[in-house]
Design an enzyme around this catalytic site. Structure first.
Site, mmCIF file in Angstrom:
data_model
loop_
_atom_site.group_PDB
_atom_site.id
_atom_site.type_symbol
_atom_site.label_atom_id
_atom_site.label_comp_id
_atom_site.label_asym_id
_atom_site.label_seq_id
_atom_site.Cartn_x
_atom_site.Cartn_y
_atom_site.Cartn_z
ATOM 1 N N ALA A 261 1.360 -3.714 2.504
ATOM 2 C CA ALA A 261 2.084 -4.946 2.797
ATOM 3 C C ALA A 261 3.101 -5.225 1.702
ATOM 4 O O ALA A 261 2.982 -4.731 0.576
ATOM 5 C CB ALA A 261 1.109 -6.117 2.917
ATOM 6 N N ASP A 262 4.087 -6.012 2.054
ATOM 7 C CA ASP A 262 5.079 -6.472 1.095
ATOM 8 C C ASP A 262 5.466 -7.884 1.499
ATOM 9 O O ASP A 262 5.673 -8.154 2.687
ATOM 10 C CB ASP A 262 6.311 -5.556 1.098
ATOM 11 C CG ASP A 262 7.211 -5.844 -0.084
ATOM 12 O OD1 ASP A 262 6.866 -5.407 -1.198
ATOM 13 O OD2 ASP A 262 8.246 -6.528 0.091
ATOM 14 N N THR A 263 5.549 -8.787 0.535
ATOM 15 C CA THR A 263 5.851 -10.193 0.814
ATOM 16 C C THR A 263 7.049 -10.646 -0.001
ATOM 17 O O THR A 263 7.156 -10.318 -1.182
ATOM 18 C CB THR A 263 4.642 -11.092 0.466
ATOM 19 O OG1 THR A 263 3.513 -10.658 1.228
ATOM 20 C CG2 THR A 263 4.914 -12.558 0.781
#
Length: 183
Positions: free
Chosen positions: A66-68
């Site tokens: 994931a990347d936020t």
């Protein structure tokens, strides 16, 4: 089913554990570079890069990456460089709405790749310079995208959200669960 989490994020670890998902951690070691510019596409691309980098070491296993990012007026606000940068960001967000995007990529045991993103809108209270400086003094904002953590002391700056709270923390948990378990 055991998952390989391609992240060392304490928040993502907590969220997966909260959902009862068993996992091991093998953080992706990549240069986070993308040619994408729209926040949703940026996080999707970066999560895909991370997942594929780790999946190469874990054939036959499920990999989750994931990347936020925090975006304001479609401009990505990264982690602040220092306290003054944190003050600038939090002042800019004060009394206004912004978006938090998380891109997720899941590589299943057969190598099939699923990538998606989630967007949550966050509205901040009108925060005084004194309140912002007090929050910065806690040192919490220094390693957080957009210079705040909704799951910590930064919660007092937030007026409301529209969408998935866990997405703001760092992983749209319910959506990830549904994709993992075909719910």
């Amino acid at each position: 089913m055991k998952i390989v989490l391609a992240s060392n994020s304490p928040r993502r670890k907590e969220l997966l554990a909260q959902a009862g998902i068993e996992f091991i951690v093998d953080p992706a070691d990549i240069d986070e570079v993308t040619s994408e510019t729209f926040p949703a596409k940026v996080v999707e691309d970066l999560s895909r890069q991370k997942a594929l980098a780790v999946a190469g070491k874990h054939k036959g296993e499920i990999v989750l990456a994931a990347d936020t990012v925090v975006a304001f007026d479609d401009k990505i606000l990264g982690k602040p460089k220092d306290e003054e940068d944190a003050f600038r960001m939090l002042t800019e967000l004060s009394g206004r709405a912004h978006q938090v995007y998380t891109g997720v990529t899941i590589v299943d045991a057969g190598g099939e790749v699923k990538t998606f993103s989630e967007c949550t809108e966050v509205t901040m209270y009108e925060n005084s310079p004194e309140a912002i400086r007090s929050y910065i003094a806690s040192k919490e904002p220094i390693d957080k995208a957009g210079a705040y953590g909704i799951q910590g002391l930064g919660a007092v700056l937030v007026k409301g959200i529209e969408g998935d709270y866990n997405n703001v923390v760092g992983l749209p948990l319910a959506k990830v669960y549904r994709v993992l378990y075909n719910v």
